[in-house]
Design an enzyme around this catalytic site. Structure first.
Site, PDB file in Angstrom:
ATOM      1  N   LEU A  27      -6.866  -4.609   7.488  1.00 19.48           N
ATOM      2  CA  LEU A  27      -6.658  -5.732   6.572  1.00 19.48           C
ATOM      3  C   LEU A  27      -7.265  -5.495   5.192  1.00 19.48           C
ATOM      4  O   LEU A  27      -6.900  -6.183   4.237  1.00 19.48           O
ATOM      5  CB  LEU A  27      -7.227  -7.029   7.173  1.00 19.48           C
ATOM      6  N   LEU A  68      10.426 -20.442  -5.057  1.00 21.51           N
ATOM      7  CA  LEU A  68       9.404 -19.600  -4.424  1.00 21.51           C
ATOM      8  C   LEU A  68       8.093 -19.596  -5.228  1.00 21.51           C
ATOM      9  O   LEU A  68       8.118 -19.478  -6.458  1.00 21.51           O
ATOM     10  CB  LEU A  68       9.936 -18.154  -4.345  1.00 21.51           C
ATOM     11  N   HIS A  76       2.308   3.409  -8.955  1.00 17.78           N
ATOM     12  CA  HIS A  76       2.081   1.984  -9.240  1.00 17.78           C
ATOM     13  C   HIS A  76       3.244   1.413 -10.057  1.00 17.78           C
ATOM     14  O   HIS A  76       3.674   0.285  -9.848  1.00 17.78           O
ATOM     15  CB  HIS A  76       0.766   1.787 -10.000  1.00 17.78           C
ATOM     16  N   GLU A 131       1.567 -13.514  12.245  1.00 16.18           N
ATOM     17  CA  GLU A 131       2.214 -12.376  12.902  1.00 16.18           C
ATOM     18  C   GLU A 131       2.115 -11.159  11.978  1.00 16.18           C
ATOM     19  O   GLU A 131       2.390 -11.262  10.780  1.00 16.18           O
ATOM     20  CB  GLU A 131       3.694 -12.682  13.171  1.00 16.18           C
ATOM     21  N   GLY A 160      -0.048   5.555  -4.269  1.00 10.93           N
ATOM     22  CA  GLY A 160      -0.652   6.844  -4.608  1.00 10.93           C
ATOM     23  C   GLY A 160      -0.004   7.977  -3.824  1.00 10.93           C
ATOM     24  O   GLY A 160       0.326   9.033  -4.378  1.00 10.93           O
ATOM     25  N   ARG A 179       2.164  -4.928   6.092  1.00  7.99           N
ATOM     26  CA  ARG A 179       1.411  -3.891   5.379  1.00  7.99           C
ATOM     27  C   ARG A 179       2.208  -2.597   5.424  1.00  7.99           C
ATOM     28  O   ARG A 179       2.609  -2.137   6.496  1.00  7.99           O
ATOM     29  CB  ARG A 179       0.019  -3.645   5.961  1.00  7.99           C
ATOM     30  N   ASP A 233       0.834  -1.208   0.000  1.00  9.82           N
ATOM     31  CA  ASP A 233       0.000   0.000   0.000  1.00  9.82           C
ATOM     32  C   ASP A 233       0.867   1.256   0.000  1.00  9.82           C
ATOM     33  O   ASP A 233       1.997   1.248   0.492  1.00  9.82           O
ATOM     34  CB  ASP A 233      -0.916  -0.029   1.237  1.00  9.82           C
TER      35      ASP A 233
HETATM   36  C1  IPE Z   1      -5.482  -2.615  -0.140  1.00  5.18           C
HETATM   37  O1  IPE Z   1      -5.146  -1.280  -0.294  1.00  5.18           O
HETATM   38  C2  IPE Z   1      -5.470  -3.299  -1.458  1.00  5.18           C
HETATM   39  C3  IPE Z   1      -4.171  -3.449  -2.084  1.00  5.18           C
HETATM   40  C4  IPE Z   1      -3.033  -3.098  -1.592  1.00  5.18           C
HETATM   41  C5  IPE Z   1      -4.206  -4.069  -3.382  1.00  5.18           C
HETATM   42  P1  IPE Z   1      -6.242  -0.132  -0.423  1.00  5.18           P
HETATM   43  O2  IPE Z   1      -5.517   1.119  -0.591  1.00  5.18           O
HETATM   44  O3  IPE Z   1      -7.227  -0.498  -1.477  1.00  5.18           O
HETATM   45  O4  IPE Z   1      -6.984  -0.221   0.991  1.00  5.18           O
HETATM   46  P2  IPE Z   1      -7.852   0.858   1.751  1.00  5.18           P
HETATM   47  O5  IPE Z   1      -8.886   1.357   0.793  1.00  5.18           O
HETATM   48  O6  IPE Z   1      -6.928   1.932   2.182  1.00  5.18           O
HETATM   49  O7  IPE Z   1      -8.422   0.116   2.906  1.00  5.18           O
HETATM   50  C1  IPE Z   2      -1.605   0.322  -3.301  1.00  4.43           C
HETATM   51  O1  IPE Z   2      -1.369   1.678  -3.331  1.00  4.43           O
HETATM   52  C2  IPE Z   2      -1.844  -0.265  -4.651  1.00  4.43           C
HETATM   53  C3  IPE Z   2      -3.224  -0.684  -4.881  1.00  4.43           C
HETATM   54  C4  IPE Z   2      -4.201  -0.623  -4.029  1.00  4.43           C
HETATM   55  C5  IPE Z   2      -3.507  -1.194  -6.187  1.00  4.43           C
HETATM   56  P1  IPE Z   2      -2.556   2.724  -3.324  1.00  4.43           P
HETATM   57  O2  IPE Z   2      -2.931   3.039  -4.718  1.00  4.43           O
HETATM   58  O3  IPE Z   2      -3.676   2.248  -2.471  1.00  4.43           O
HETATM   59  O4  IPE Z   2      -1.837   3.963  -2.661  1.00  4.43           O
HETATM   60  P2  IPE Z   2      -2.452   4.974  -1.612  1.00  4.43           P
HETATM   61  O5  IPE Z   2      -2.980   4.158  -0.470  1.00  4.43           O
HETATM   62  O6  IPE Z   2      -3.541   5.726  -2.302  1.00  4.43           O
HETATM   63  O7  IPE Z   2      -1.313   5.839  -1.217  1.00  4.43           O
HETATM   64 MG    MG Z   3      -4.075   2.449  -0.511  1.00  2.58          MG
END
Ligand code: IPE
Ligand code: IPE
Ligand code: MG
Length: 259
Positions: free
Chosen positions: A214, A150, A56, A226, A42, A207, A39
């Site tokens: 989650l 893996l 991404h 864990e 963005g 995470r 995560d």
């Molecule tokens: C979880 O991240 C999904 C992935 C990393 C693919 P999100 O960015 O979608 O989760 P929320 O919306 O913050 O919970």
């Molecule tokens: C995780 O990064 C990638 C996906 C969910 C596909 P995000 O795109 O959720 O990035 P943030 O959370 O907006 O920073």
């Molecule tokens: Mg995100």
């Protein structure tokens, strides 16, 4: 010296300055299955005044590095949350870009993955994936199916609740058709109906990006996993951070309800 200092302070926490050495991590137990919620792509882009998709793209390169490191450490399975069933809510252009990433990743790295004996798999609802995305991942799965290193498992259009519902539907169907008896339903049978079968439950969940949730990821499978959360954004995540997570894991006492 650092170890002595840590003992003296009575703390097993690592400090930011401390470097975790791979050879030391290899002396301890390596988690067999690591799952990562990648995560923060963005926000990484936003900090640099770049479009979200730049984050991404950068994140994809990290996938390659972390896969290599996990393989070298002897991790057996690495499950990466790449796209959730809820991520369709995002702007169309972002979704389209995310659906092109698996192809871009595999076009660039599949030869390397093959060379390194990595086996590619996916979990998630395949039916909603664009044909071009599905074609790319299916080719990768078929080209690597005999590899014994893996397991690189992409969670693509994956949602844990939907996975559980579809397991229940399949079980109901098998009972109706006389393939199984309802008295046979237990935790191990239920696990066999999940998309992660036959992978063992993750030992370690990571995470990134500071979110402590989650987001519909592996709700059943993470029962005794864990957890390791970090503020680092996924595109900034390094091999050293993976070592740090495993090092912390090695200091945890897993009890599974026992004493
Ligand atoms: C979880 O991240 C999904 C992935 C990393 C693919 P999100 O960015 O979608 O989760 P929320 O919306 O913050 O919970
Ligand atoms: C995780 O990064 C990638 C996906 C969910 C596909 P995000 O795109 O959720 O990035 P943030 O959370 O907006 O920073
Ligand atoms: Mg995100």
């Amino acid at each position: 010296m650092l170890n002595i200092l840590k003992k003296w302070k009575g703390s097993s926490q690592t400090t930011k300055e401390e470097t975790i050495v791979k050879a030391d991590v290899l002396k301890g137990e390596i988690p067999e299955h690591i799952a990562i919620i990648m995560d923060g792509n963005g926000r990484w882009a936003k900090k640099r005044a770049l479009p979200r998709i730049a984050g991404h793209h950068e994140g994809m390169k990290v996938v390659r590095r972390i896969t290599r490191q996990a393989n070298e450490l002897g991790v057996k399975a690495l499950t990466l949350y790449a796209f959730s069933t809820e991520n369709w809510k995002r702007p169309k252009t972002e979704v389209e870009y995310l659906m092109k990433l698996p192809e871009e990743f595999l076009n660039t790295f599949l030869p390397e993955l093959i060379e390194e004996n990595v086996q590619v798999r996916i979990i998630g609802e395949k039916n909603r994936l664009p044909v071009h995305t599905l074609r790319a991942v299916e080719k990768a799965m078929s080209d690597t199916k005999r590899n014994t290193g893996l397991i690189l498992n992409f969670a693509l259009n994956y949602g844990s609740r939907s996975e559980i519902i579809s397991a229940v539907q399949k079980i109901a169907n098998d009972i109706k058709n006389g393939r199984i008896d309802e008295t046979a339903i237990n935790e191990s049978l239920f696990s066999e109906y999940l998309m992660t079968n036959p992978l063992k439950d993750p030992d370690l969940l990571i995470r990134t990006s500071g979110e402590i949730r989650l987001s519909n990821f592996m709700l059943w499978q993470l029962a005794y996993t864990e957890f390791w959360f970090t503020d680092i954004l996924w595109p900034d995540f390094t091999e050293q951070n993976l070592l740090e997570a495993i090092h912390t894991y090695q200091q945890r006492g897993r009890r599974f309800g026992g004493v």
